[in-house]
Each structure stands twice: as C-alpha cells, then as structure tokens.
Write an enzyme that holds these catalytic residues in place. Structure first.
Site, PDB file in Angstrom:
ATOM      1  N   ASP A   1       0.959  -1.073   0.123  1.00 21.82           N
ATOM      2  CA  ASP A   1       0.209  -0.016  -0.046  1.00 21.82           C
ATOM      3  C   ASP A   1       0.829   1.293   0.016  1.00 21.82           C
ATOM      4  O   ASP A   1       0.739   2.170   0.806  1.00 21.82           O
ATOM      5  CB  ASP A   1      -0.936  -0.045   1.006  1.00 21.82           C
ATOM      6  CG  ASP A   1      -1.900  -1.316   0.989  1.00 21.82           C
ATOM      7  OD1 ASP A   1      -3.110  -0.962   0.803  1.00 21.82           O
ATOM      8  OD2 ASP A   1      -1.361  -2.490   1.506  1.00 21.82           O
TER       9      ASP A   1
ATOM     10  N   ASP B   1      -1.168  -2.932  -4.181  1.00 28.07           N
ATOM     11  CA  ASP B   1      -1.533  -1.457  -3.961  1.00 28.07           C
ATOM     12  C   ASP B   1      -0.415  -0.634  -4.142  1.00 28.07           C
ATOM     13  O   ASP B   1       0.041  -0.019  -3.315  1.00 28.07           O
ATOM     14  CB  ASP B   1      -2.331  -1.032  -2.736  1.00 28.07           C
ATOM     15  CG  ASP B   1      -3.747  -1.515  -2.608  1.00 28.07           C
ATOM     16  OD1 ASP B   1      -4.160  -2.166  -3.542  1.00 28.07           O
ATOM     17  OD2 ASP B   1      -4.307  -1.002  -1.543  1.00 28.07           O
TER      18      ASP B   1
ATOM     19  N   TYR C   1      -1.795   3.610  -6.483  1.00 24.06           N
ATOM     20  CA  TYR C   1      -3.090   4.384  -6.091  1.00 24.06           C
ATOM     21  C   TYR C   1      -3.586   5.341  -7.348  1.00 24.06           C
ATOM     22  O   TYR C   1      -3.870   6.264  -7.249  1.00 24.06           O
ATOM     23  CB  TYR C   1      -2.946   5.179  -4.989  1.00 24.06           C
ATOM     24  CG  TYR C   1      -3.054   4.162  -3.723  1.00 24.06           C
ATOM     25  CD1 TYR C   1      -4.279   4.149  -2.884  1.00 24.06           C
ATOM     26  CD2 TYR C   1      -1.857   3.596  -3.271  1.00 24.06           C
ATOM     27  CE1 TYR C   1      -4.238   3.403  -2.048  1.00 24.06           C
ATOM     28  CE2 TYR C   1      -2.158   2.580  -2.331  1.00 24.06           C
ATOM     29  CZ  TYR C   1      -3.278   2.675  -1.594  1.00 24.06           C
ATOM     30  OH  TYR C   1      -3.469   1.745  -0.575  1.00 24.06           O
TER      31      TYR C   1
ATOM     32  N   ASN D   1      -6.361  -4.369  -4.246  1.00 25.35           N
ATOM     33  CA  ASN D   1      -7.685  -3.882  -4.755  1.00 25.35           C
ATOM     34  C   ASN D   1      -7.666  -2.444  -5.879  1.00 25.35           C
ATOM     35  O   ASN D   1      -8.297  -2.044  -6.743  1.00 25.35           O
ATOM     36  CB  ASN D   1      -8.757  -3.643  -4.024  1.00 25.35           C
ATOM     37  CG  ASN D   1      -8.356  -2.552  -2.923  1.00 25.35           C
ATOM     38  OD1 ASN D   1      -7.322  -2.727  -2.082  1.00 25.35           O
ATOM     39  ND2 ASN D   1      -9.183  -1.394  -2.767  1.00 25.35           N
TER      40      ASN D   1
ATOM     41  N   HIS E   1      -2.640  -9.713  -1.299  1.00 22.99           N
ATOM     42  CA  HIS E   1      -3.276  -8.327  -0.640  1.00 22.99           C
ATOM     43  C   HIS E   1      -3.859  -8.552   0.515  1.00 22.99           C
ATOM     44  O   HIS E   1      -3.900  -7.833   1.652  1.00 22.99           O
ATOM     45  CB  HIS E   1      -3.623  -7.708  -1.716  1.00 22.99           C
ATOM     46  CG  HIS E   1      -3.982  -6.168  -1.342  1.00 22.99           C
ATOM     47  ND1 HIS E   1      -2.924  -5.345  -1.018  1.00 22.99           N
ATOM     48  CD2 HIS E   1      -5.141  -5.395  -1.483  1.00 22.99           C
ATOM     49  CE1 HIS E   1      -3.257  -4.358  -0.908  1.00 22.99           C
ATOM     50  NE2 HIS E   1      -4.892  -3.974  -0.830  1.00 22.99           N
TER      51      HIS E   1
ATOM     52  N   HIS F   1     -11.642  -3.573   7.013  1.00 18.65           N
ATOM     53  CA  HIS F   1     -11.658  -4.657   5.933  1.00 18.65           C
ATOM     54  C   HIS F   1     -11.622  -6.072   6.763  1.00 18.65           C
ATOM     55  O   HIS F   1     -11.128  -6.821   6.330  1.00 18.65           O
ATOM     56  CB  HIS F   1     -10.268  -4.857   5.147  1.00 18.65           C
ATOM     57  CG  HIS F   1     -10.102  -3.772   4.509  1.00 18.65           C
ATOM     58  ND1 HIS F   1     -10.914  -3.116   3.440  1.00 18.65           N
ATOM     59  CD2 HIS F   1      -8.909  -2.450   4.312  1.00 18.65           C
ATOM     60  CE1 HIS F   1     -10.370  -1.830   3.057  1.00 18.65           C
ATOM     61  NE2 HIS F   1      -9.276  -1.642   3.404  1.00 18.65           N
TER      62      HIS F   1
ATOM     63  N   VAL G   1      -4.839  -3.462   4.726  1.00 15.86           N
ATOM     64  CA  VAL G   1      -5.197  -2.601   5.989  1.00 15.86           C
ATOM     65  C   VAL G   1      -3.909  -1.713   6.075  1.00 15.86           C
ATOM     66  O   VAL G   1      -2.773  -2.328   6.130  1.00 15.86           O
ATOM     67  CB  VAL G   1      -5.330  -3.521   7.293  1.00 15.86           C
ATOM     68  CG1 VAL G   1      -5.450  -2.720   8.348  1.00 15.86           C
ATOM     69  CG2 VAL G   1      -6.443  -4.586   6.984  1.00 15.86           C
ATOM     70  N   HIS G   2      -4.200  -0.497   6.529  1.00 13.24           N
ATOM     71  CA  HIS G   2      -3.293   0.530   6.486  1.00 13.24           C
ATOM     72  C   HIS G   2      -2.529   0.680   7.858  1.00 13.24           C
ATOM     73  O   HIS G   2      -2.432   1.633   8.483  1.00 13.24           O
ATOM     74  CB  HIS G   2      -3.703   1.850   5.939  1.00 13.24           C
ATOM     75  CG  HIS G   2      -4.226   1.918   4.509  1.00 13.24           C
ATOM     76  ND1 HIS G   2      -5.066   2.721   3.939  1.00 13.24           N
ATOM     77  CD2 HIS G   2      -4.079   0.817   3.607  1.00 13.24           C
ATOM     78  CE1 HIS G   2      -5.193   2.449   2.788  1.00 13.24           C
ATOM     79  NE2 HIS G   2      -4.612   1.306   2.411  1.00 13.24           N
TER      80      HIS G   2
END
Length: 441
Positions: A143, A170, A173, A203, A306, A316, A346-347
């Site tokens: 991410d 990810d 972006y 995603n 992911h 999520h 998940v960030h």
C-alpha cells in the site's frame, strides 16, 4: 551474498531521433529462477526500434555488442472511464534475458538516440544450494502510493541495500487516473532500475472500467513478472467502483499469480481478487507448486497476497475475497509449512505469532500485515477490540514504514519492521527471529 567481479553490459538500443525514445519507468524483475533470468522493462513516448544489443565486458565498456532481437513489439494499453475519458499508455518495452550467471553483478544501459543514458546495475540471485548463498535480504512493503510518506519509505528501503523487494499490492493508487502510474514509476525508478521488484495485485490494481468492464489492465501491461502462462481475464460488468475493496473477478496467470526462486527462497505471489476456491485455476496451480517444493533446495517458502487472513484492525473485516481465500488456502499453507505470509490492504502493521485456524501453533506460518507504506488514504482507523487476540504479537496504526527479512541460513531468519521517523531516518519498532518450521522435529 558475495558477488562475482565480472559484469555484463546490456545495451537496449533505440534509433529514433528525438526525446520520444528517452527511456522512463525502468524496472526489473527476476525470472522464475532469479539466479539466471532477469526482465528489464521501461516505457517511451515513441514505439522506437526493436533492436536490442548485449555486451559482455568485465570493464562495463560499450565497445562490442552481441545483438539480440526482441521477441515482441512494444505494447500499449487503452482504458476508458466515465470520469477520466480515454487513456492510451506510453509504449511499454520489456526484454527478458536468460542464461545469466548466479551471484553476479551486471551493468546495463538503455541508450536513446545518439546519447547514452547513465548505466545501472543489478545482481543475480545465488543459485539454490550454492555455498555462501546467505544472507539474503528482502524488503517487504504494501500500500505504497506516491505521497511524501511513500517517497520516504522508498528512500529508506534503498538505504537497506536489499537483494529484492516484494510488494504486497496497491502500488501507485492511480485509481483509474492512468497518468498516476507514470508518476509512480518516476518516483521509484532510481530503486526499481537496480533492484528486482516483485508485485501482487491489490484492490487498487483492479481499476475496473465503468465503460467496458475491463479489470487489471494497467497492472497486467505495465509489469512483466515471470508468468506461468498468458493472462486470462474477463470483463466485470456488475456495477462497482474503480477499486472495490471487496471483489472477486476473473484474472488468472500472467501477473496474477506466479513464483520466483531467489536462491534458497521461494516466493509464492498470489492474487486475492480472482477465484481462489478449491475448483479454481489458482488453487490447482498453488497446490501443485507446493507439492513439488524441495525444502533441501529452497528451505524458505514465503507467500504474498493483498487481503490478509489474520487482521485485528476494524478495517476490511469479513470481505468475501478474504473469506474465500482463507477457507481454501490456509490448509495448504499449514500442510506445506509455508514460513510466512505478507499482506497489505489494511493501512497498518500487524505481526502474528505462528498461527493456524485462529490458534497459536509453532508449526504454522507467521502472518504479517505491511499495508503501512505511505498511501494517501492514511492510517487504519482502529482495532476491533482494545485487547489483541491471542494470535496477535504486535500491531500499530499510527505510522508508516517498511519491513526487512534477512534469511541467515536454512533454519533462521531475522524479521524487522522499521517505522519512518523522518526522511532518511527510520528506526526498528519490531523484530523477531523466525525459525523455519520445515526443519522442526
């Protein structure tokens, strides 16, 4: 890892007058066997010529070449969305080189017109079972995006001096604004041109067109991972967003799922967002791949995908792709003693203990969420409960960072998660020694 002193100079020559052939977005990926294979990819505004040359030189000079022909012409892809209209990519070039020597530093350059670009270099992996193969250093990130925090994370990874980068989805972006892929590759090129960078789809790589239903178009075109066979995709016509968080479409093979052998380490690169049921192409391929693993050749087996199996954050939870993949594939990871699984989505950062079916089990994999690369959506919102579940060892949703895994020998590896303090400053926030459960009595 000790590297041989010789160098291979690869020159990818372009003979079109003008800056339209200036190479951009240069990035590397090792082949299925990263000790002997590499793929060099880049983009240009003009299609340019297809001639490529390769020069073998211990002094990295450009005095003689052995000419190679491209197996295919440069490609472009076109996507159309209601929001951004029609976009056609730059010309995307890629050349795969095989029969390289293990543990060797190679130098290459991509000339443009009459000028020579600065050279870059990369190192091939050691061959499996090669004496002196260890240590192997891998950076792990997810991410990432292209914020100032993202750039800081990339800078910190570059300072680690790693052998390869594994990215748990990810990347840019871009989110259907395709020009953001160009700016993302501009941001990472100084590192991706010299360090193999392996990716899985998140995603934010779905990028569904609301005009024709196409999915994963940029991801499949812009990367050139060691494919098992050509990609198979189908339009997704159900009404959904550009980058749906919960999603299962059809995208098999190509860059969707593949393996890389980097010396004693086998990477399983998987896709959370295609069918993962026991009847799926991905499951059949993964099951067969794991059955064929010889731990005397590749003692370490690491998986990336992911959408995480183990997640105590509130974000999520119970998404359909995660439920399906965990129900079908966790048993394969346990049975075949996969050492560790890395995910993003998940960030935040969370490392589990060794866990199987929600219970701690020293013979099972460790699961790590590394979705804290620096993306523009910020940090995870919080946790399901203040008290972590029994399987959760460490978790954090307050800061960005990256992970490093150093494989020391057949039985032990050091895992470290470092948090960004400032540009050029990062510090260890979590560390653990992983014991290879494949060699436990």
């Amino acid at each position: 890892m000790k590297l041989l002193a010789s160098a291979l100079l690869v020159s990818l020559a372009r003979h079109v007058a003008a800056e339209d052939c200036l190479p951009r977005h240069v990035h590397l990926a090792g082949g299925a066997d990263a000790s002997t294979e590499v793929t060099i990819s880049w983009s240009t505004t003009d299609p340019c010529a297809s001639e490529q040359t390769l020069d073998l030189s211990p002094h990295s000079d450009l005095e003689s070449y052995t000419t190679y022909s491209s197996s295919s012409d440069p490609i472009t892809y076109t996507t159309t969305t209601s929001k951004y209209g029609s976009y056609t990519s730059p010309y995307l070039h890629s050349i795969s080189i095989s029969d390289l020597s293990p543990s060797t530093t190679y130098t290459y350059t991509i000339p443009s017109v009459d000028s020579m670009n600065p050279t870059s270099s990369f190192a091939t992996a050691p061959s499996p079972n090669q004496p002196g193969a260890y240590p192997i250093k891998a950076a792990l990130v997810g991410d990432l995006g292209q914020t100032s925090d993202s750039a800081t994370t990339v800078k910190h990874i570059a300072e680690e001096g790693v052998d390869f980068i594994a990215h748990a989805g990810d990347m840019s972006y871009a989110d259907c604004d395709q020009s953001r892929w160009d700016s993302w590759f501009d941001m990472v090129q100084y590192l991706s041109a010299e360090t193999p960078w392996y990716v899985v789809a998140g995603n934010h790589e779905i990028e569904r067109s609301d005009v024709d239903g196409s999915i994963f178009a940029a991801y499949e075109a812009r990367f050139d991972m060691p494919a098992v066979s050509p990609a198979v995709t189908s339009p997704f016509m159900d009404d959904t967003s550009c980058t749906p968080s919960a999603f299962i479409g059809e995208y098999d093979f190509g860059n969707s799922f593949y393996t890389v052998t980097h010396g004693p380490v086998l990477l399983l690169m998987l896709n959370s967002y295609t069918d993962t049921s026991e009847d799926s192409a991905q499951y059949a391929w993964l099951s067969k791949t794991l059955e064929q693993v010889d731990r005397s050749v590749t003692p370490w087996v690491i998986a990336l995908f992911h959408s995480p199996f183990y997640n105590s954050f509130s974000d999520h939870q119970n998404e359909k792709q995660q439920i399906l993949m965990k129900s079908s594939m966790e048993s394969l990871f346990v049975e075949h003693k996969v050492n560790a699984c890395f995910s993003g989505h998940v960030h935040g950062y969370e490392r589990s203990y060794n866990v199987a079916y929600e219970e701690r089990d020293e013979a099972a994999p460790t699961y790590v969420i590394i979705g804290d690369g620096g993306n523009r959506e910020g940090h995870a919102s919080g946790f399901i409960n203040n008290d972590p579940p029994a399987w959760s060892a460490v978790r954090d949703n307050t800061i960005f960072g990256h992970a490093l895994m150093t494989f020391l020998n057949d039985t032990h590896a050091e895992f470290v998660w470092s948090k960004n303090v400032a540009e050029g400053v990062f510090e260890v926030a979590d560390s653990v020694t992983l014991v290879n459960q494949a060699f436990m009595p």
